[in-house]
Write a protein that holds these residues in place. Structure first.
Motif, PDB file in Angstrom:
ATOM      1  N   SER A 157       9.396 -42.734  -7.495  1.00  0.00           N
ATOM      2  CA  SER A 157       8.148 -42.022  -8.153  1.00  0.00           C
ATOM      3  C   SER A 157       7.432 -42.838  -8.991  1.00  0.00           C
ATOM      4  N   GLY A 158       8.217 -43.718  -9.368  1.00  0.00           N
ATOM      5  CA  GLY A 158       7.246 -45.050 -10.164  1.00  0.00           C
ATOM      6  C   GLY A 158       6.018 -45.334  -9.421  1.00  0.00           C
ATOM      7  N   ILE A 159       6.320 -46.028  -8.430  1.00  0.00           N
ATOM      8  CA  ILE A 159       4.713 -46.307  -7.441  1.00  0.00           C
ATOM      9  C   ILE A 159       4.306 -45.126  -6.848  1.00  0.00           C
ATOM     10  N   TYR A 160       4.877 -44.068  -6.927  1.00  0.00           N
ATOM     11  CA  TYR A 160       4.018 -43.457  -6.301  1.00  0.00           C
ATOM     12  C   TYR A 160       3.059 -42.695  -7.231  1.00  0.00           C
ATOM     13  N   MET A 161       3.229 -42.201  -8.641  1.00  0.00           N
ATOM     14  CA  MET A 161       2.850 -41.287  -9.928  1.00  0.00           C
ATOM     15  C   MET A 161       1.725 -42.539 -10.413  1.00  0.00           C
ATOM     16  N   ALA A 162       2.346 -43.683 -10.283  1.00  0.00           N
ATOM     17  CA  ALA A 162       1.205 -44.818 -11.165  1.00  0.00           C
ATOM     18  C   ALA A 162      -0.155 -45.196 -10.744  1.00  0.00           C
ATOM     19  N   ASP A 163      -0.565 -44.742  -8.943  1.00  0.00           N
ATOM     20  CA  ASP A 163      -0.770 -44.512  -8.085  1.00  0.00           C
ATOM     21  C   ASP A 163      -2.541 -43.831  -8.109  1.00  0.00           C
ATOM     22  N   LEU A 218       5.396 -35.878 -12.423  1.00  0.00           N
ATOM     23  CA  LEU A 218       6.251 -36.353 -12.196  1.00  0.00           C
ATOM     24  C   LEU A 218       6.753 -37.970 -13.533  1.00  0.00           C
ATOM     25  N   TYR A 219       5.872 -37.362 -14.755  1.00  0.00           N
ATOM     26  CA  TYR A 219       5.549 -38.910 -15.996  1.00  0.00           C
ATOM     27  C   TYR A 219       7.363 -38.332 -16.392  1.00  0.00           C
ATOM     28  N   ASP A 220       7.134 -37.082 -16.965  1.00  0.00           N
ATOM     29  CA  ASP A 220       7.905 -36.819 -17.692  1.00  0.00           C
ATOM     30  C   ASP A 220       9.021 -36.931 -17.208  1.00  0.00           C
ATOM     31  N   TRP A 221      10.014 -36.338 -15.541  1.00  0.00           N
ATOM     32  CA  TRP A 221      10.597 -36.093 -14.875  1.00  0.00           C
ATOM     33  C   TRP A 221      11.312 -38.047 -14.703  1.00  0.00           C
ATOM     34  N   HIS A 222      10.108 -39.110 -14.342  1.00  0.00           N
ATOM     35  CA  HIS A 222      10.582 -40.269 -13.509  1.00  0.00           C
ATOM     36  C   HIS A 222      11.390 -40.463 -15.783  1.00  0.00           C
ATOM     37  N   LYS A 223      10.736 -40.700 -17.289  1.00  0.00           N
ATOM     38  CA  LYS A 223      10.740 -41.068 -18.193  1.00  0.00           C
ATOM     39  C   LYS A 223      12.393 -40.765 -18.599  1.00  0.00           C
ATOM     40  N   LEU A 232      16.142 -54.122 -17.338  1.00  0.00           N
ATOM     41  CA  LEU A 232      14.946 -54.441 -18.256  1.00  0.00           C
ATOM     42  C   LEU A 232      13.825 -53.745 -18.600  1.00  0.00           C
ATOM     43  N   MET A 233      14.000 -52.500 -16.795  1.00  0.00           N
ATOM     44  CA  MET A 233      13.781 -51.580 -16.430  1.00  0.00           C
ATOM     45  C   MET A 233      13.244 -51.068 -17.402  1.00  0.00           C
ATOM     46  N   PRO A 234      14.210 -49.495 -17.301  1.00  0.00           N
ATOM     47  CA  PRO A 234      14.135 -49.198 -18.345  1.00  0.00           C
ATOM     48  C   PRO A 234      13.448 -49.373 -19.640  1.00  0.00           C
ATOM     49  N   ILE A 235      13.964 -50.452 -20.897  1.00  0.00           N
ATOM     50  CA  ILE A 235      13.792 -50.923 -21.748  1.00  0.00           C
ATOM     51  C   ILE A 235      12.456 -50.659 -21.757  1.00  0.00           C
ATOM     52  N   SER A 236      11.984 -51.895 -20.803  1.00  0.00           N
ATOM     53  CA  SER A 236      10.530 -52.014 -20.605  1.00  0.00           C
ATOM     54  C   SER A 236       9.306 -50.973 -20.876  1.00  0.00           C
ATOM     55  N   GLY A 237      10.183 -49.890 -20.569  1.00  0.00           N
ATOM     56  CA  GLY A 237       9.455 -48.303 -19.654  1.00  0.00           C
ATOM     57  C   GLY A 237       9.562 -47.800 -21.395  1.00  0.00           C
ATOM     58  N   LEU A 238      10.597 -47.624 -21.799  1.00  0.00           N
ATOM     59  CA  LEU A 238      10.501 -47.224 -23.284  1.00  0.00           C
ATOM     60  C   LEU A 238       9.603 -48.155 -24.019  1.00  0.00           C
ATOM     61  N   ILE A 240       5.674 -56.022 -18.003  1.00  0.00           N
ATOM     62  CA  ILE A 240       7.496 -56.357 -17.145  1.00  0.00           C
ATOM     63  C   ILE A 240       7.347 -55.160 -16.268  1.00  0.00           C
ATOM     64  N   HIS A 241       7.288 -53.530 -17.007  1.00  0.00           N
ATOM     65  CA  HIS A 241       7.791 -52.398 -16.316  1.00  0.00           C
ATOM     66  C   HIS A 241       7.462 -52.913 -14.747  1.00  0.00           C
ATOM     67  N   TYR A 242       5.336 -53.143 -14.247  1.00  0.00           N
ATOM     68  CA  TYR A 242       5.294 -53.486 -13.824  1.00  0.00           C
ATOM     69  C   TYR A 242       5.492 -54.434 -12.451  1.00  0.00           C
ATOM     70  N   TYR A 243       5.345 -55.878 -12.765  1.00  0.00           N
ATOM     71  CA  TYR A 243       5.503 -56.317 -11.876  1.00  0.00           C
ATOM     72  C   TYR A 243       7.034 -56.801 -11.813  1.00  0.00           C
TER      73      TYR A 243
HETATM   74  C1  HEM Z   1      15.694 -47.829 -13.926  1.00  0.00           C
HETATM   75  C2  HEM Z   1      14.848 -47.757 -14.191  1.00  0.00           C
HETATM   76  C3  HEM Z   1      13.481 -47.524 -14.262  1.00  0.00           C
HETATM   77  C4  HEM Z   1      12.261 -47.743 -13.469  1.00  0.00           C
HETATM   78  C5  HEM Z   1      13.326 -48.738 -11.805  1.00  0.00           C
HETATM   79  C6  HEM Z   1      11.440 -47.867 -12.483  1.00  0.00           C
HETATM   80  C7  HEM Z   1      10.634 -48.209 -12.273  1.00  0.00           C
HETATM   81  C8  HEM Z   1       8.781 -47.895 -12.647  1.00  0.00           C
HETATM   82  C9  HEM Z   1       7.794 -48.153 -11.405  1.00  0.00           C
HETATM   83  C10 HEM Z   1       8.077 -49.414  -9.538  1.00  0.00           C
HETATM   84  C11 HEM Z   1       6.826 -48.291 -11.558  1.00  0.00           C
HETATM   85  C12 HEM Z   1       5.995 -48.349 -10.828  1.00  0.00           C
HETATM   86  C13 HEM Z   1       5.003 -49.557 -11.536  1.00  0.00           C
HETATM   87  C14 HEM Z   1       2.950 -49.118 -11.753  1.00  0.00           C
HETATM   88  O1  HEM Z   1       2.760 -49.550 -11.082  1.00  0.00           O
HETATM   89  O2  HEM Z   1       3.289 -49.357 -13.192  1.00  0.00           O
HETATM   90  C15 HEM Z   1       6.863 -47.033 -13.206  1.00  0.00           C
HETATM   91  C16 HEM Z   1       5.830 -47.077 -13.471  1.00  0.00           C
HETATM   92  C17 HEM Z   1       6.449 -45.643 -14.740  1.00  0.00           C
HETATM   93  N1  HEM Z   1       7.472 -45.980 -15.458  1.00  0.00           N
HETATM   94 FE1  HEM Z   1       8.849 -46.508 -14.980  1.00  0.00          FE
HETATM   95  N2  HEM Z   1      11.084 -47.078 -13.829  1.00  0.00           N
HETATM   96  C18 HEM Z   1      12.274 -47.415 -14.585  1.00  0.00           C
HETATM   97  C19 HEM Z   1      12.056 -46.102 -16.018  1.00  0.00           C
HETATM   98  C20 HEM Z   1      11.056 -45.645 -16.936  1.00  0.00           C
HETATM   99  C21 HEM Z   1      11.825 -45.154 -18.024  1.00  0.00           C
HETATM  100  C22 HEM Z   1      13.036 -45.088 -19.002  1.00  0.00           C
HETATM  101  C23 HEM Z   1      10.128 -45.079 -18.907  1.00  0.00           C
HETATM  102  C24 HEM Z   1       9.744 -44.647 -19.991  1.00  0.00           C
HETATM  103  C25 HEM Z   1      10.659 -44.030 -20.984  1.00  0.00           C
HETATM  104  C26 HEM Z   1       9.236 -45.490 -17.620  1.00  0.00           C
HETATM  105  C27 HEM Z   1       8.064 -45.100 -17.948  1.00  0.00           C
HETATM  106  C28 HEM Z   1       7.148 -45.534 -16.540  1.00  0.00           C
HETATM  107  C29 HEM Z   1       5.651 -45.198 -16.799  1.00  0.00           C
HETATM  108  C30 HEM Z   1       5.191 -44.450 -18.326  1.00  0.00           C
HETATM  109  C31 HEM Z   1       4.964 -45.500 -15.478  1.00  0.00           C
HETATM  110  C32 HEM Z   1       3.526 -45.115 -15.156  1.00  0.00           C
HETATM  111  C33 HEM Z   1       2.940 -46.321 -15.734  1.00  0.00           C
HETATM  112  C34 HEM Z   1       1.143 -46.331 -14.991  1.00  0.00           C
HETATM  113  O3  HEM Z   1       0.611 -45.457 -14.605  1.00  0.00           O
HETATM  114  O4  HEM Z   1       0.662 -47.126 -14.828  1.00  0.00           O
HETATM  115  N3  HEM Z   1       9.919 -45.947 -16.689  1.00  0.00           N
HETATM  116  N4  HEM Z   1       7.883 -47.270 -13.419  1.00  0.00           N
END
Ligand code: HEM
Ligand code: HEM
Length: 180
Positions: A26-32, A38-43, A91-97, A139-142
């Motif tokens: 979902s992350g790779i799909y939505m960030a494209d 999908l953002y709210d579900w992903h978070k 590290l993935m969820p922490i960097s996302g937060l 960090i979240h990206y790489y």
């Molecule tokens: C184990 C947990 C998680 C995994 C494996 C994961 C994985 C990913 C991946 C692979 C991407 C695409 C990378 C990119 O192009 O930026 C992404 C995007 C994103 N993630 Fe996560 N994620 C996780 C948790 C979270 C959490 C907890 C948050 C926020 C509270 C979050 C917020 C986001 C957002 C906002 C994006 C979109 C970035 C953009 O639009 O450039 N993620 N995530």
């Protein structure tokens, strides 16, 4: 490890696998730029994945997992791979937060606000700390792409063991043996 503890290890492994594969996809799909809904579900699922990995790390500490690779030549690499995967699960969820939180985008877990949004007077998202958010984003990206590659290798290795080597590496992760 007792039979029950082995079962918990398996349930935690497959539940996390479901979450992590869903979150990577979902992350790779939505960030494209494909789907902002999908953002709210992903978070939200990302925050739940963090809680799940905390439980998993605690369970693993109390009941260490005995890899099928134990005693083999490549035991060290397998251990390293599992440690890397678990570190990335933290590290993935922490960097996302950090990215969303410091960026002012806010984080809601199914209607419960855990980090507030922040908007300017004209309705634009206003960061709490832009530099911090940018570090979280990088960090979240790489790490996201590195983790995707390593999960693919991990799954390929499990399938190779099952279909080519025909050993019980995958079966042992699916079905517990009652040694009690
Ligand atoms: C184990 C947990 C998680 C995994 C494996 C994961 C994985 C990913 C991946 C692979 C991407 C695409 C990378 C990119 O192009 O930026 C992404 C995007 C994103 N993630 Fe996560 N994620 C996780 C948790 C979270 C959490 C907890 C948050 C926020 C509270 C979050 C917020 C986001 C957002 C906002 C994006 C979109 C970035 C953009 O639009 O450039 N993620 N995530
Ligand atoms: C369809 C997907 C998956 C399959 C087929 C699979 C298969 C396996 C197998 C067969 C083992 C046992 C290896 C051994 O005995 O040394 C294992 C262990 C492990 N796997 Fe997976 N796996 C999958 C997804 C994942 C994902 C997404 C992660 C995390 C990112 C992960 C993390 C781990 C870890 C950390 C271990 C070590 C045992 C533990 O601490 O739970 N796996 N996996």
């Amino acid at each position: 490890m007792t039979f029950q503890a082995q079962q918990v290890t398996r349930v935690l492994h497959w539940l996390s696998a479901l979450f992590i594969i869903g979150l990577l996809g979902s992350g790779i799909y939505m960030a494209d730029g494909n789907d902002y809904a999908l953002y709210d579900w992903h978070k939200a699922f990302g925050v739940i994945a963090l809680l799940l990995v905390i439980i998993r790390l605690y369970h693993r500490k109390v009941n260490p997992w005995q890899s099928s690779a134990k005693g083999s030549q490549h035991e060290k690499y397998v251990q390293l791979m599992h440690q890397f995967l678990l570190t990335a699960c933290v590290l993935m969820p922490i960097s996302g937060l950090i990215y969303s939180g410091l960026g002012g985008f806010g984080v809601d877990v199914f209607g419960i606000e855990i980090i507030p949004h922040r908007y300017s007077e004209n309705g634009q998202v206003l960061a709490f700390n832009q530099a911090g958010s940018d570090i979280g984003k990088a960090i979240h990206y790489y790490l996201g792409y590195l983790m995707t590659a390593l999960v693919i290798i991990h799954v390929a290795a499990a399938l190779k063991h099952h279909f080519f080597d025909k050993d019980n590496t995958l079966s042992a992760m699916i079905k517990a043996k009652n040694n009690d």
